[in-house]
Write an enzyme that holds these catalytic residues in place. Structure first.
Site, mmCIF file in Angstrom:
data_model
loop_
_atom_site.group_PDB
_atom_site.id
_atom_site.type_symbol
_atom_site.label_atom_id
_atom_site.label_comp_id
_atom_site.label_asym_id
_atom_site.label_seq_id
_atom_site.Cartn_x
_atom_site.Cartn_y
_atom_site.Cartn_z
ATOM 1 N N SER A 107 35.286 28.504 36.966
ATOM 2 C CA SER A 107 35.093 29.706 37.769
ATOM 3 C C SER A 107 34.361 29.301 39.048
ATOM 4 O O SER A 107 34.256 28.105 39.339
ATOM 5 C CB SER A 107 34.273 30.688 36.944
ATOM 6 N N LYS A 139 38.947 35.784 49.158
ATOM 7 C CA LYS A 139 38.855 35.759 47.692
ATOM 8 C C LYS A 139 39.730 36.910 47.189
ATOM 9 O O LYS A 139 39.394 38.081 47.345
ATOM 10 C CB LYS A 139 37.403 35.935 47.253
ATOM 11 N N GLU A 194 46.314 33.099 42.233
ATOM 12 C CA GLU A 194 45.914 34.415 41.750
ATOM 13 C C GLU A 194 47.143 35.309 41.603
ATOM 14 O O GLU A 194 48.013 35.312 42.473
ATOM 15 C CB GLU A 194 44.947 35.002 42.794
ATOM 16 N N LYS A 308 34.968 26.430 50.641
ATOM 17 C CA LYS A 308 35.306 25.221 49.878
ATOM 18 C C LYS A 308 35.130 23.991 50.741
ATOM 19 O O LYS A 308 35.487 24.019 51.925
ATOM 20 C CB LYS A 308 36.784 25.252 49.464
ATOM 21 N N CYS A 426 32.988 73.587 23.245
ATOM 22 C CA CYS A 426 33.719 73.578 24.520
ATOM 23 C C CYS A 426 33.044 74.525 25.520
ATOM 24 O O CYS A 426 32.792 75.689 25.180
ATOM 25 C CB CYS A 426 35.169 73.996 24.275
HETATM 26 S S1 IVH Z 1 39.312 28.460 44.103
HETATM 27 C C1 IVH Z 1 37.294 25.984 40.488
HETATM 28 N N1 IVH Z 1 40.078 30.181 45.847
HETATM 29 O O1 IVH Z 1 38.009 33.851 42.000
HETATM 30 C C2 IVH Z 1 37.714 27.321 40.856
HETATM 31 N N2 IVH Z 1 39.527 30.991 43.685
HETATM 32 O O2 IVH Z 1 35.393 34.326 40.881
HETATM 33 C C3 IVH Z 1 38.662 27.243 41.973
HETATM 34 N N3 IVH Z 1 39.843 33.410 43.421
HETATM 35 O O3 IVH Z 1 38.473 31.850 39.170
HETATM 36 C C4 IVH Z 1 39.009 28.571 42.422
HETATM 37 N N4 IVH Z 1 40.571 33.798 45.447
HETATM 38 O O4 IVH Z 1 40.466 33.299 40.014
HETATM 39 C C5 IVH Z 1 39.673 30.005 44.594
HETATM 40 N N5 IVH Z 1 40.815 31.599 47.520
HETATM 41 C C6 IVH Z 1 40.411 31.420 46.270
HETATM 42 C C7 IVH Z 1 40.310 32.477 45.367
HETATM 43 C C8 IVH Z 1 39.844 32.223 44.077
HETATM 44 C C9 IVH Z 1 40.288 34.330 44.271
HETATM 45 C C10 IVH Z 1 39.404 33.689 42.048
HETATM 46 C C11 IVH Z 1 39.749 32.651 41.025
HETATM 47 C C12 IVH Z 1 38.427 32.219 40.504
HETATM 48 C C13 IVH Z 1 37.592 33.436 40.730
HETATM 49 C C14 IVH Z 1 36.116 33.150 40.706
#
Ligand code: IVH
Length: 693
Positions: A107, A139, A194, A308, A426
């Site tokens: 996660s 996200k 996703e 990231k 009621c």
């Molecule tokens: S990268 C190691 N990128 O958010 C995990 N996750 O709250 C790499 N999610 O489990 C995940 N958008 O299901 C990544 N642009 C994005 C994302 C994303 C949504 C979700 C994903 C993750 C969760 C965590």
């Protein structure tokens, strides 16, 4: 340098009386008791979120609870032995075969604080140096999936599960239209991303549900998760799930960085997430802000930004902790909240007898509109959190979710305040309330309870059912109060004389009303079936029934077995239909309606035999807005003429119907060479074919 010090975002910094007492000693028995109670609460919410896809609280409130749990655990690490938490939740369900992830599906660490984002960037730089770059991307608020391609074909789709092993949902994922099932790449390859339902489809599905008299789904994410886990792939297909990629698993190691990975995924025809590249704190923050500002341009719900590390060498050096990588963090957008006073807790009796508590609030501005009502879910919730009339409360609106009360400020509670006692009878008809096994809701089971009668009549006359214009809730309540309307059949017994005596109901409007009632006698059978309010029989099921058994007599004559053998009707629906028609009073009602001239269907209805239309057998996508129709109305027009409406543009559709303000879908249609139909052209096509109603 210590690269492997765990990065721990701070707890979200909102008030902490979010449904907790805030008391207790620092590290003793009371504190442990409190930790355990939070732990149990988290377990319950995990079950609701991952297991049932029916969360009761927003992500933000959940994250606060989790942050408090983490803070307590950091101070008392040994308490972990008492905890029931797995580090990343668990979405596995019975009924699916399980598959191990070759690379664990982790996660992300979450934060709501800018400071935490800066600390993350500092930590990364300390570890791998200042040359590091970051990718910032939306996200997506859906659910994670791992897709395994091998030999150029999609072989498996696995949910995250517990991170180590997930559910094999390949059958449902194969129905996702925007996902290629074959790719020009032979070696094994894993794409992670996703699954979501677009906000447009979500609104369409909920519109349909409210027309069918069903409760709307709470949010697009949970609907997507629930749909993915439907055991019947045909029903799953109707939900129009979509996919967007954001990482590679297996094979990803062959690329130098994240940007190259996204490029490679896109070159295979798989939809990818957009991103901004940023080299430091200021640029990362700019990207987060831009992502938030641009939220409405995306087709899916976005609940934050993911930051990231771009380079794979850097990622490898940073590594991971048990639940999340150290090379990424999610900055989540806090939901809108406001403080106001809870004026009263009122109970509302619905069509099916459910008595639901509703909070009446001092009007307050929230997320761009004035809020006066909020959901209180059920009596257990009120008792658990001791919510009282007169309390100062925090109301939250997270995305499309109905506003909910998330906190009570007990310090501002008036001395005279009393705990709310859920009534045993009621509020409308004073009959006792019942709670059935496995249900949290209390029900009034008196079929003569006035608000239930009014809501049932309202549903019968509604646009999605018998479509009797000008017979809305207010008039129904008025006529019911005067003793003129009780049963559905009474609608067809109304006549001018008594109606004209009502103030504000002139001769003309009475005439209009009676004409509308008369016209409704000729409605197709499915509308009548839907209007009757048979549990589990909404418009879609009613249409299926009519297709198979085109007269009421035939439907009433169908046995439980006949109904169950019909592909798309399950056991529950079949039971519900047969038990409805077993009742003498329901059979009598049907007789009355028939003798009053209401159509009961026709096995050889000539209007069924439609002239070939430009829509029959073809599929279309609708985009933008139209002067003459809502999109939903347009969809019905097309379906009546034998066409189907899809949500995603692909080269397999026959046309894109383009209204004002069309955007991405139009661009995509042009790219694929799909024919487009503007509103003027559409009117010509519609008038070439008469509709069957
Ligand atoms: S990268 C190691 N990128 O958010 C995990 N996750 O709250 C790499 N999610 O489990 C995940 N958008 O299901 C990544 N642009 C994005 C994302 C994303 C949504 C979700 C994903 C993750 C969760 C965590």
């Amino acid at each position: 340098m210590d690269c492997h010090r765990q990065f721990e975002p701070n707890a979200p910094t909102m008030e902490r009386e979010i449904f907790g007492d805030g008391h207790g000693d620092a590290g003793g028995k009371d504190a442990l008791e409190k930790f355990l109670s939070i732990d149990r609460e988290i377990t319950r919410h995990n079950g609701l979120y991952y297991g049932e896809n029916a969360p009761e609280i927003s992500d933000f409130t959940y994250d606060q609870l989790k942050a408090e749990w983490e803070t307590m655990l950091a101070a008392h690490p040994r308490w972990i032995i008492h905890s029931q938490q797995s580090p990343i939740g668990d979405d596995r369900r019975r009924g699916f075969s399980k598959m191990q992830h070759r690379i664990p599906m982790l996660s992300l660490s979450n934060t709501y604080g800018r400071e935490d984002v800066s600390a993350f960037i500092r930590n990364v730089r300390n570890c791998v140096g200042d040359s590091v770059t970051f990718a910032v991307e939306p996200k997506v608020d859906g659910l994670a999936i791992s897709l395994i391609y091998d030999g150029g074909r999609l072989r498996h789709a696995i949910t995250r599960g517990n991170g180590v092993e997930g559910d094999d949902v390949t059958r449902n994922v194969l129905n996702i239209e925007n996902l290629p099932k074959e790719i020009p790449h032979i070696a094994p390859l894993e794409v992670r991303g996703e699954i979501y339902i677009s906000l447009e489809d979500f609104a369409r599905i909920n519109e349909g549900r409210s027309r069918d008299g069903l409760d709307p789904f709470a949010n697009a994410r949970n609907l997507a998760a629930g749909s993915l886990k439907l055991l019947n792939p045909d029903r799953a297909r109707e939900r129009h799930l979509q996919f967007i990629a954001y990482e590679m698993g297996i094979y990803g190691e062959n690329f130098p960085d994240h940007v190259a990975v996204l490029g490679a995924i896109a070159s295979l025809g798989i939809p990818t997430n957009g991103h901004w590249l940023a080299d430091g704190d200021g640029a990362v923050w700019d990207a987060i802000v831009r992502c938030r500002e641009g939220r409405s341009r995306y087709a899916f719900a976005i609940d934050g930004a993911v930051i990231k590390v771009n380079g794979h060498v850097h990622r490898d050096r940073l590594g991971s902790i048990a639940s999340a990588p150290r090379w990424a963090i999610a900055y989540k957008y806090a939901p809108d909240r406001a403080t106001t006073r809870l004026l009263a807790i009122k109970l509302q009796v619905g069509r099916t007898g459910i008595v639901a508590p509703v909070a009446h609030l001092e009007p307050v501005e929230l997320a761009g509109s004035t809020i006066q009502r909020a959901t209180l879910h059920n009596g257990d919730e009120i008792a658990r959190h001791d919510i009282r009339e007169g309390d100062t409360v925090t109301v939250e609106k997270a995305g499309e979710v109905i506003p909910a009360i998330v906190a009570v400020d007990v310090h501002l509670r008036p001395d005279s305040s009393q705990p709310f006692i859920y009534p045993s009878h009621c509020p409308a008809c004073e009959e006792p309330l019942y709670r059935f096994d496995g249900e949290v809701a209390w029900r009034c089971i008196n079929p003569n309870c006035p608000p239930q009668i009014i809501r049932r009549l309202e549903h019968f006359a509604s646009k999605g059912a018998m479509d009797i214009h000008s017979l809305g809730g207010q008039r129904i309540a008025l006529f019911h109060g005067a003793g003129l309307l009780d049963r559905f059949s009474d609608i067809y017994r109304l006549h001018a004389a008594p109606l004209e005596n009502f103030p504000k109901l002139g001769k003309k409007s009475v005439q209009g009303l009676l004409l509308a009632i008369e016209a409704s006698k000729e409605r197709p059978l499915w509308r009548l079936l839907h209007g009757l309010g048979i549990p589990h029989v909404g418009a879609q099921v009613a249409k299926l029934l009519e297709k198979k058994w085109p007269t009421m007599e035939m439907i009433m004559g169908a046995t439980l077995e006949n109904l169950q053998n019909c592909d798309t009707i399950g056991g529950t629906i079949a039971e519900s239909i047969t038990s409805f028609f077993r009742s003498d009073s329901n059979r009598q009602l049907i007789d009355e309606l028939a003798s009053l001239g209401v159509s009961m269907g026709n096995a050889t209805d000539p209007s069924e035999i439609r002239a070939p239309s430009p829509f029959s057998g073809k599929s279309f996508v609708i985009t933008g807005s139209f002067q003459a129709f809502t999109r939903e109305e347009l969809r019905e027009e097309i379906e009546r003429r034998g066409g189907t409406v899809r949500s995603a543009v692909s080269k397999n559709i026959h046309g894109l119907i383009v209204g004002a303000g069309a955007g991405g879908k139009l661009v995509e249609a042009r790219r694929l060479g799909v024919e487009t139909v503007d509103e003027a052209h559409l009117h010509r096509l519609l008038s070439e074919s008469t509709d069957k109603e």
